[in-house]
Design a protein around this motif. Structure first.
Motif, short mmCIF file in Angstrom:
data_model
loop_
_atom_site.label_atom_id
_atom_site.label_comp_id
_atom_site.label_asym_id
_atom_site.label_seq_id
_atom_site.Cartn_x
_atom_site.Cartn_y
_atom_site.Cartn_z
N TRP A 1 39.53 40.14 2.13
CA TRP A 1 38.49 39.53 2.95
C TRP A 1 38.57 39.79 4.44
CZ3 TRP A 1 35.44 38.63 -0.77
CH2 TRP A 1 35.89 38.10 -1.98
N LYS A 2 39.65 40.33 4.95
CA LYS A 2 39.82 40.46 6.40
C LYS A 2 38.76 41.35 7.03
CE LYS A 2 44.75 39.62 6.40
NZ LYS A 2 46.06 40.26 6.51
N ALA A 3 38.44 42.48 6.42
CA ALA A 3 37.43 43.36 7.00
C ALA A 3 36.07 42.66 7.06
CB ALA A 3 37.32 44.65 6.18
N TRP A 4 35.74 41.89 6.04
CA TRP A 4 34.48 41.16 6.01
C TRP A 4 34.46 40.11 7.13
CZ3 TRP A 4 32.36 38.19 1.12
CH2 TRP A 4 31.01 37.88 1.30
N ILE A 5 35.56 39.41 7.32
CA ILE A 5 35.65 38.42 8.39
C ILE A 5 35.44 39.09 9.74
CG2 ILE A 5 37.25 36.90 9.63
CD1 ILE A 5 38.48 36.21 6.84
N MET A 6 36.07 40.24 9.94
CA MET A 6 35.94 40.94 11.21
C MET A 6 34.51 41.40 11.46
SD MET A 6 39.49 43.06 11.26
CE MET A 6 39.02 43.94 12.73
N THR A 7 33.83 41.86 10.41
CA THR A 7 32.45 42.29 10.60
C THR A 7 31.53 41.10 10.84
OG1 THR A 7 32.07 42.42 8.21
CG2 THR A 7 32.70 44.45 9.34
N CYS A 8 31.83 39.96 10.25
CA CYS A 8 31.07 38.73 10.55
C CYS A 8 31.17 38.41 12.04
CB CYS A 8 31.59 37.54 9.75
SG CYS A 8 31.13 37.50 8.02
N ILE A 9 32.40 38.44 12.56
CA ILE A 9 32.61 38.12 13.97
C ILE A 9 31.91 39.15 14.85
CG2 ILE A 9 34.37 37.91 15.78
CD1 ILE A 9 36.24 36.78 13.55
N MET A 10 31.98 40.42 14.47
CA MET A 10 31.32 41.47 15.23
C MET A 10 29.80 41.23 15.27
SD MET A 10 30.90 45.50 14.33
CE MET A 10 29.81 45.06 12.99
N ASP A 11 29.27 40.74 14.16
CA ASP A 11 27.83 40.51 14.06
C ASP A 11 27.38 39.21 14.70
OD1 ASP A 11 27.48 42.89 12.72
OD2 ASP A 11 27.51 41.99 10.73
N GLY A 12 28.32 38.48 15.33
CA GLY A 12 27.94 37.26 16.03
C GLY A 12 28.14 35.99 15.23
N VAL A 13 28.70 36.08 14.03
CA VAL A 13 29.02 34.90 13.24
C VAL A 13 30.43 34.49 13.66
CG1 VAL A 13 29.23 33.95 10.91
CG2 VAL A 13 27.58 35.77 11.36
N ARG A 14 30.51 33.54 14.59
CA ARG A 14 31.80 33.28 15.23
C ARG A 14 32.39 31.91 14.91
NH1 ARG A 14 29.05 36.45 19.11
NH2 ARG A 14 30.17 38.41 19.33
N ARG A 15 31.58 30.98 14.48
CA ARG A 15 32.10 29.65 14.19
C ARG A 15 32.62 29.61 12.75
NH1 ARG A 15 28.52 24.97 16.47
NH2 ARG A 15 30.52 23.95 16.19
N PRO A 16 33.73 28.92 12.51
CA PRO A 16 34.29 28.90 11.15
C PRO A 16 33.28 28.46 10.09
CG PRO A 16 35.85 27.95 12.70
CD PRO A 16 34.57 28.20 13.46
N SER A 17 32.48 27.45 10.39
CA SER A 17 31.51 26.97 9.40
C SER A 17 30.47 28.05 9.09
CB SER A 17 30.83 25.69 9.89
OG SER A 17 30.17 25.93 11.12
N ALA A 18 30.08 28.83 10.09
CA ALA A 18 29.11 29.91 9.86
C ALA A 18 29.73 31.03 9.04
CB ALA A 18 28.60 30.44 11.20
N ILE A 19 31.00 31.33 9.31
CA ILE A 19 31.69 32.35 8.51
C ILE A 19 31.77 31.89 7.06
CG2 ILE A 19 33.89 33.55 8.15
CD1 ILE A 19 34.29 33.40 11.23
N HIS A 20 32.06 30.61 6.84
CA HIS A 20 32.12 30.07 5.47
C HIS A 20 30.77 30.18 4.78
CE1 HIS A 20 35.65 27.32 6.90
NE2 HIS A 20 36.05 28.56 6.69
N ARG A 21 29.68 29.96 5.51
CA ARG A 21 28.34 30.07 4.89
C ARG A 21 28.04 31.51 4.49
NH1 ARG A 21 27.06 26.15 8.63
NH2 ARG A 21 26.32 27.65 10.16
N VAL A 22 28.39 32.46 5.35
CA VAL A 22 28.14 33.88 5.03
C VAL A 22 29.01 34.32 3.86
CG1 VAL A 22 28.40 36.24 5.90
CG2 VAL A 22 27.41 34.49 7.37
N MET A 23 30.26 33.89 3.85
CA MET A 23 31.20 34.29 2.82
C MET A 23 31.34 33.18 1.78
SD MET A 23 34.10 36.04 5.28
CE MET A 23 35.08 36.64 3.90
N HIS A 24 30.21 32.69 1.30
CA HIS A 24 30.18 31.50 0.43
C HIS A 24 30.97 31.67 -0.86
CE1 HIS A 24 27.14 33.48 -2.07
NE2 HIS A 24 26.63 33.90 -0.92
#
Length: 128
Positions: free
Chosen positions: A25-48
């Motif tokens: 999951w690390k690469a996916w987390i990094m791309t989320c952050i790159m795309d502006g998904v920066r808050r933990p709750s938002a990352i959890h929603r994207v990576m449901h």
């Protein structure tokens, strides 16, 4: 905390790279952050499909490696955001190259992998 019985040999650049960005999951987390998904709750929603506990563990690891940093805002309620460091941004082309290779060879790999199950990849293609 668990300690490995056999020490890790991180003298090899490939071993270091895989230690930092390897895993499911690390690469996916990094791309989320790159795309502006920066808050933990938002990352959890994207990576449901991924447990929040696992995401949080990977966030801690990436932070410990200096790939991301956590910014805590002095607000009520507290707000936390994650950002890529310069080292984190520098690894994004590596992740893109890995995805490109996977896209070019996935049919070949699927033909040779009896346990393959049809699914969708949501790592980098969602940004397109």
């Amino acid at each position: 905390m668990y300690e490995k019985k056999i020490p890790e040999l991180l003298d090899c650049g490939l071993a270091v790279t895989l230690k930092v960005i390897g895993g499911k999951w690390k690469a996916w987390i990094m791309t989320c952050i790159m795309d502006g998904v920066r808050r933990p709750s938002a990352i959890h929603r994207v990576m449901h499909a991924v447990s929040p506990r696992i995401i949080n563990a990977h966030l801690r690891e990436l932070e410990a490696y200096g790939i991301i940093y956590k910014k805590i805002y002095a607000e009520t309620p507290a707000r936390v955001e994650y950002w890529l460091t310069e080292a984190g941004e520098s690894v994004l082309p590596v992740i893109q190259t890995l995805e490109d290779w996977g896209n070019r060879h996935k049919a070949y790999i699927h033909r040779h992998n009896a346990s393959y199950e049809e699914g969708s990849c949501t790592l980098l293609q969602e940004r397109s």
